[in-house]
Write a protein that holds these residues in place. Structure first.
Motif, PDB file in Angstrom:
ATOM      1  N   VAL A 193       1.011   5.869 -11.077  1.00  0.00           N
ATOM      2  CA  VAL A 193       1.449   4.839 -11.350  1.00  0.00           C
ATOM      3  C   VAL A 193       3.158   4.516 -11.573  1.00  0.00           C
ATOM      4  O   VAL A 193       3.466   4.391 -11.988  1.00  0.00           O
ATOM      5  N   TYR A 234       5.689   6.064 -10.455  1.00  0.00           N
ATOM      6  CA  TYR A 234       6.176   5.645  -9.133  1.00  0.00           C
ATOM      7  C   TYR A 234       6.351   4.232  -8.545  1.00  0.00           C
ATOM      8  O   TYR A 234       7.574   3.780  -8.936  1.00  0.00           O
ATOM      9  N   TYR A 235       5.112   4.173  -8.808  1.00  0.00           N
ATOM     10  CA  TYR A 235       5.325   2.698  -7.889  1.00  0.00           C
ATOM     11  C   TYR A 235       6.073   1.057  -9.273  1.00  0.00           C
ATOM     12  O   TYR A 235       5.930   0.608  -8.858  1.00  0.00           O
ATOM     13  N   GLY A 236       4.997   2.025 -10.530  1.00  0.00           N
ATOM     14  CA  GLY A 236       5.638   1.180 -11.223  1.00  0.00           C
ATOM     15  C   GLY A 236       6.876   0.800 -11.615  1.00  0.00           C
ATOM     16  O   GLY A 236       7.462  -0.226 -11.491  1.00  0.00           O
ATOM     17  N   GLY A 296       9.319   1.569  -9.138  1.00  0.00           N
ATOM     18  CA  GLY A 296       9.871   0.673  -8.122  1.00  0.00           C
ATOM     19  C   GLY A 296      10.028  -1.025  -8.337  1.00  0.00           C
ATOM     20  O   GLY A 296      10.779  -1.198  -7.803  1.00  0.00           O
TER      21      GLY A 296
END
Lengths: 315, 159
Positions: free
Chosen positions: B84, B86-88, B90
């Motif tokens: 979450v 990292y994806y958040g 990015g």
């Protein structure tokens, strides 16, 4: 540094380069769960070393993209993210396997979690130092060398006994164990969703293909949820683990980090742009004193970042 | 770094809220940031707030979810936290790109640029505020649950 890269690729608006950072993060986020599962099955050490090697190799290419175009730069950055995704969960596994007896597991978790921002800020400082002293490809090449050294030492130092379970017999068993359908739908959904948003920044939402990609990613996400809930024997995300409380905690954390991601890129841009925006400097942008003032500002920013890092570390 | 030790005294819910609050204030400061002199003070506080919020949010959230899930799901949830973050990060950056290119439409003049930056910082403030609201709700739910448990314990003791 982004500005130097931007000028190399002759990009008018440097902010399109945020796609390289966003792509990297999205790649890491997308592949972490898969990497964790791979580590469970093939042994964390093996995946960890492969991840280090993969990252090292792609870092060389990122640096070499100096001689190529921005698309190679962005693509290789995304590929680099895949290596980081392999390292993160397996690193935690290794750390826990090597934990000295008597240490609480919670402490290991917390320390490990704290390492990620440390690396982030350390990396930012390292990058700006390299950028000041040499030219930017060296930032990536030195990173690659470091990773290579780490990989070699890791290969010899980390005991390989830290494997969790045995290899499942037969190809079919491996597929079921890995939850391949879940992995495929999950990765593609997350990846395409991120890709659509990243690409929209470059080409704009008026492109119909972006909407198609977005739609496909949503359909795949639905498929992923169905597979996880009804089909998979060993789902990537067991529904019993994902209670409402966990889900909302993750949402809040995601918002916080989205906010940080924006901040980290745009504040630096804001400051580096000071040279063209500051009313003090704009009057005579080419005089020597102004350029001197300019460098001082940026140096001050670096110092303040270091200071704040120290404050956080010591407080 | 200090978070593991703070966590012994403060509940993860409160700490998580504090971290999100720091991020919200940090991005609010960023969006009101001016291009001239006074700007140093604000930027400095801004960096400290953001760095602290960042440092604290991950361990706090990890502890929070680990306290809720069963033992056998711990690994998976810890990975989910990283996913979450990292994806958040990015996705936030990618979305900010859309916001920026829509608000600064046209030439890359200083004023247009500034408008784009402002819009982006306000977006990040909005995100942080939403996160903070969710956090507070979680803390309230937790508090309610604790008081129920306490009541039950008291009743058992009085019997």
């Amino acid at each position: 540094m982004m500005n130097n890269i931007g000028s190399r690729f002759q990009i008018e608006n440097v902010n399109t380069l945020s796609a390289s950072i966003a792509g990297y993060d999205v790649a890491v986020g997308t592949f972490i769960l898969v990497a964790g599962r791979l580590g469970e099955i093939f042994g964390p050490k093996r995946i960890f070393i492969i991840g280090l090697g993969w990252s090292a190799a792609w870092s060389v290419i990122v640096g070499a993209s100096f001689y190529s175009t921005q698309s190679l730069y962005i693509t290789s950055r995304v590929a680099q993210g895949l290596g980081a995704a392999l390292i993160l969960p397996t690193g935690l596994d290794l750390l826990r396997a090597l934990r000295p007896a008597g240490t609480q597991e919670a402490i290991i978790f917390a320390l490990y979690a704290a390492m990620s921002p440390v690396g982030l800020i350390g990396g930012a400082i390292g990058a700006s130092i390299f950028d000041e002293l040499t030219w930017w490809p060296w930032t990536y090449w030195s990173f690659s060398i470091t990773l290579f050294v780490l990989g070699v030492t890791g290969y010899f130092l980390i005991p390989s006994a830290a494997r969790v379970g045995g290899m499942p017999p037969g190809r079919r068993a491996i597929i079921l164990e890995l939850d391949i359908p879940g992995i495929m739908t999950g990765i593609m959904s997350l990846g395409l969703f991120g890709y659509a948003w990243g690409q929209a920044h470059v080409v704009g939402w008026q492109q119909p293909y972006l909407w198609t990609i977005l739609l496909i990613s949503i359909v795949l996400a639905a498929a992923f949820v169905m597979i996880e809930a009804y089909y998979a024997q060993k789902p990537l995300i067991p529904s019993s683990a994902l209670s409402l409380e966990v889900f909302w905690t993750l949402v809040a954390l995601g918002c916080g980090w989205a906010c940080f991601g924006i901040w980290s890129f745009y504040t630096w841009q804001f400051v580096e742009r000071l040279r063209s925006t500051s009313p003090l400097l704009v009057s005579s942008p080419n005089s020597r004193e102004d350029r001197h003032a300019d460098r001082t500002t940026i140096r001050l920013l670096h110092i303040s970042l270091l200071l704040s890092l120290l404050v956080v570390l010591l407080s | 770094m200090t978070t593991p030790f703070i966590l012994r005294r403060v509940r993860p819910h409160s700490l998580f809220c504090a971290a999100m609050l720091a991020m919200a204030i940090g991005s609010l400061l960023a969006s009101t940031m001016a291009t001239h002199e006074t700007y140093w003070e604000r930027l400095f506080i801004n960096i400290i707030l953001m760095a602290w919020g960042l440092y604290t949010s991950v361990p706090a959230a990890t502890m929070l979810v680990l306290g809720v899930v069963k033992q056998r799901h711990r690994d998976m949830v810890a990975q989910l936290v990283f996913m979450v973050t990292y994806y958040g990060m990015g996705l936030g950056l990618a979305m900010a790109g859309t916001v920026e290119s829509n608000t600064m439409s046209g030439k890359l003049t200083i004023r247009n640029r500034l408008r784009g930056y402002k819009a982006v910082f306000w977006t990040s403030f909005g995100l942080a505020t939403f996160g903070l609201a969710v956090c507070l709700a979680l803390a309230l739910v937790e508090r309610g649950r604790r008081s129920v448990v306490q009541e039950r314990n008291q009743r058992r003791d009085s019997h």
